[in-house]
Motif scaffolding. Structure first.
Motif, short mmCIF file in Angstrom:
data_model
loop_
_atom_site.label_atom_id
_atom_site.label_comp_id
_atom_site.label_asym_id
_atom_site.label_seq_id
_atom_site.Cartn_x
_atom_site.Cartn_y
_atom_site.Cartn_z
N GLU A 253 -6.23 6.52 3.17
CA GLU A 253 -7.18 5.63 2.86
C GLU A 253 -6.45 4.33 3.67
O GLU A 253 -7.57 3.65 4.48
N VAL A 254 -4.76 4.01 4.46
CA VAL A 254 -5.60 3.17 5.85
C VAL A 254 -5.50 3.58 6.92
O VAL A 254 -6.63 2.68 7.47
N LYS B 230 0.95 -1.38 0.00
CA LYS B 230 0.05 0.14 -0.66
C LYS B 230 0.99 1.09 -0.41
O LYS B 230 0.48 1.85 -0.57
N PHE B 231 1.82 1.32 1.25
CA PHE B 231 2.48 2.49 0.83
C PHE B 231 4.00 2.59 -0.24
O PHE B 231 4.42 3.12 -0.10
N ILE C 273 6.18 13.98 3.80
CA ILE C 273 5.93 11.76 3.02
C ILE C 273 5.71 13.38 1.85
O ILE C 273 4.96 14.44 1.44
N ASP C 274 5.21 12.40 0.05
CA ASP C 274 5.19 13.00 -1.18
C ASP C 274 4.01 13.04 -1.16
O ASP C 274 3.08 12.25 -0.29
N LYS C 275 3.01 14.23 -1.56
CA LYS C 275 1.82 14.08 -2.48
C LYS C 275 1.21 12.95 -2.47
O LYS C 275 -0.19 13.23 -2.09
N ASP C 276 1.50 11.87 -3.23
CA ASP C 276 1.03 11.23 -3.82
C ASP C 276 1.02 10.04 -2.42
O ASP C 276 -0.40 9.06 -2.61
N THR C 277 1.20 10.18 -1.42
CA THR C 277 1.51 9.45 -0.26
C THR C 277 0.29 9.76 1.32
O THR C 277 -0.25 8.89 1.69
N VAL C 278 -0.27 11.12 0.07
CA VAL C 278 -1.22 11.16 1.22
C VAL C 278 -2.38 10.52 1.43
O VAL C 278 -2.69 10.67 2.72
#
Lengths: 207, 366
Positions: free
Chosen positions: A167-168, A113-114, A157-162
């Motif tokens: 979600e998690v 997921k990450f 953390i990068d914007k894609d990970t936010v």
């Protein structure tokens, strides 16, 4: 339920935070406050990381009386985590999985997921701060805690990970896990509501 | 320029002697403590004459000096990599000749113990007309100092290009590491020379003690050898405690009991002492004694480690270490080491349970 009773934390006789009575029930709690107000110290106290005066109980488990069981209930990740640079992400994930008796499928899910599978075989010393942060977030979710404490989870953390983090959190919240977090950035998970608290003048109150 | 020397003295020289106090203590004892006071002068005269007259002995002495210089160079290199010491690179702005003078001054200050003994060797060499040996000693030492100073100048001027790292062979471990390897891995990957020198000194002490002629089997000789070896581990223990406070803070949040954590630590030190136990075993120490000696060694290091939970302060630690060493020395001499083994483990566990969570590194810094 997480309860703090007459909790007081001082560094070298300087009062950092004092809480007469505070209760966290279910859901998400956003702890706000200026730099140096004592938010991180409060999370460390709740995580049982640093000494303090007073009592903290989670679901009837007292930190002082049942420290091991208490720590099974509370997971914590620092704002700027540090790990031995020669260890790999796999070393740390395996260690946390073993100590927290977590399921391998759950760990595999988090790693996917990450999106950290591409670098976790490398030593932590080769990671950027964002990669270390992602690893620390995965470590925070490993196991079956009652509460997860996240100190500035969006930092580095990068914007894609936010959205992945959101979600998690939503997924784990649906399983009955509650969250306390600090953040100077907007923290808005559409599917979840949160309550806000303010740390100010060495004390904390609900907004 | 005096202010530069003062700063370098505080940042590098004082820290070097502080960190290696355990090693200096062992060397000092071997040089001055193992012979009767009435025989000290003749003992050193014999050592010096051997250095002056035997080529093999002189080469061995040169090898020891070379190792010492490498240790100094490695220490400077490690310190220059620390973010806190980045300001030292400002020295590169000095005129090259001034920078060289500062560098050689620093190297000489780090070599003071070697220099002091060399003066005696040269004096005796001139007195006994061993001019060739005196010349080779002066030449060798001068070359060491000039090469080290030249390296330091280059290191300071080429910060962006150069990164000295003494890569000693270390085991690679393909599988996920258990907790004791978190500690041992720190030594082999982050502090390989500290680890290497501690081990060499430790094994050298044990080997040296086992050469003492005795009429019959005497376990105390082996224990005393190990005790000196353990003293040379004092810097290793301190570094591991520092590592815990920097990189293993997450361990505090994990659901592990005090006993569990303490046993992990015991396992770590147990693994660390395997070479010493092997050396004792191949030197015919009885199996039953080996078990006791092993427990003694691990207990000694555990207590050294756990008392650092009271205060993580190198100066206080070394004072404590000296007292602890002397008490252990006497207990071994009086043959009550088996009781000490029990005391070491119990006291170590007591300190651990009492101070593990109450310890706060941030308070130490404040």
């Amino acid at each position: 339920m997480l309860t703090l009773h007459r909790v007081k934390k001082e560094y070298n006789s300087n009062l950092i935070i004092q809480v007469d009575q505070l209760q966290f029930d279910t859901g998400l709690y956003w702890i706000k406050g200026n730099n140096g107000s004592g938010k991180s110290t409060l999370l460390k106290v709740i995580a049982g990381m640093i000494p303090f005066e007073g009592d903290i109980v989670v679901n009837g488990i007292d930190l002082r009386k049942q420290p091991v069981e208490y720590r099974r209930q509370i997971h914590y990740v620092e704002a700027e985590p540090l790990y031995p640079p020669f260890l790999t992400g796999i070393d740390l994930i395996s260690f946390f999985t073993q100590v927290r008796k977590a399921k391998k499928e759950e760990v595999h899910f988090l790693v996917q997921k990450f999106n950290i599978s591409s670098f976790i075989a490398q030593p932590v010393g080769t990671y950027s701060s964002g990669m270390v942060k992602k690893l620390s977030l995965v470590l925070a979710f490993i196991g079956q805690p009652a509460y997860i404490l996240l100190d500035e989870p969006l930092v580095t953390i990068d914007k894609d990970t936010v959205p992945i983090l959101y979600e998690v959190i939503s997924l784990y919240a649906a399983r009955g896990i509650h969250f306390l977090f600090t953040s100077h950035q907007a923290f808005d998970i559409p599917s979840l509501t949160h309550r806000e608290l303010l740390v100010e003048n060495h004390s904390i109150c609900y907004l | 320029m005096l202010s530069v020397t003062k700063v370098l003295g505080k940042v590098l020289v004082a820290r070097f002697y502080e960190r290696n106090a355990g090693l200096f203590f062992v060397v000092f004892y071997l040089m001055f403590g193992i012979v009767e006071s009435s025989q000290i002068i003749s003992y050193h005269q014999s050592l010096i004459y051997a250095t002056l007259t035997s080529v093999a002995f002189q080469l061995m002495v040169f090898a020891i000096w070379l190792l010492y210089t490498l240790k100094c160079v490695q220490f400077i290199s490690e310190q220059l990599r620390q973010p806190l010491n980045q300001f030292v690179f400002q020295l590169a702005l000095l005129h090259p000749s001034q920078l060289f003078i500062q560098s050689i001054q620093l190297i000489l200050l780090l070599h003071l113990p070697v220099l002091a003994y060399t003066i005696f060797i040269i004096a005796l060499g001139i007195n006994s007309q061993n001019y060739l040996s005196v010349g080779s000693i002066i030449l060798f030492q001068t070359a060491l100092y000039l090469a080290s100073a030249r390296w330091l100048v280059y290191r300071l001027q080429a910060q962006h290009l150069f990164r000295f790292k003494l890569d000693l062979p270390h085991l690679t471990w393909k599988w996920p590491k258990p907790l004791p390897l978190f500690y041992l891995g720190h030594l082999t990957t982050q502090l390989p020379t500290v680890f290497f020198f501690a081990k060499v000194a430790s094994l050298f002490c044990i080997f040296g003690f086992l050469q003492i002629p005795v009429d019959h089997y005497e376990v105390r000789v082996a224990i005393l050898g190990l005790l000196f070896g353990l003293a040379s581990h004092s810097v290793v223990v301190f570094e591991l405690r520092k590592m815990e406070e920097r990189f293993l803070l997450f361990m505090r949040t994990l659901p592990l009991s005090h006993l569990h954590r303490f046993l992990y630590l015991a396992l770590t030190y147990g693994m660390l002492l395997i070479p010493e136990i092997i050396m004792l075993a191949i030197n015919h120490v009885h199996a039953i004694d080996l078990v006791g000696i092993y427990l003694f060694g691990v207990g000694f290091l555990l207590l050294s480690h756990t008392q650092l939970f009271k205060k993580l302060d190198n100066e206080k630690y070394l004072q404590w270490m000296l007292g602890f060493f002397l008490i252990s020395f006497l207990l071994v001499l009086f043959k009550i080491y088996w009781i000490e083994v029990l005391g070491l483990w119990l006291l170590g566990y007591f300190y651990f349970t009492k101070h593990y969570y109450p310890f706060e590194a941030s308070e130490e810094a404040g």
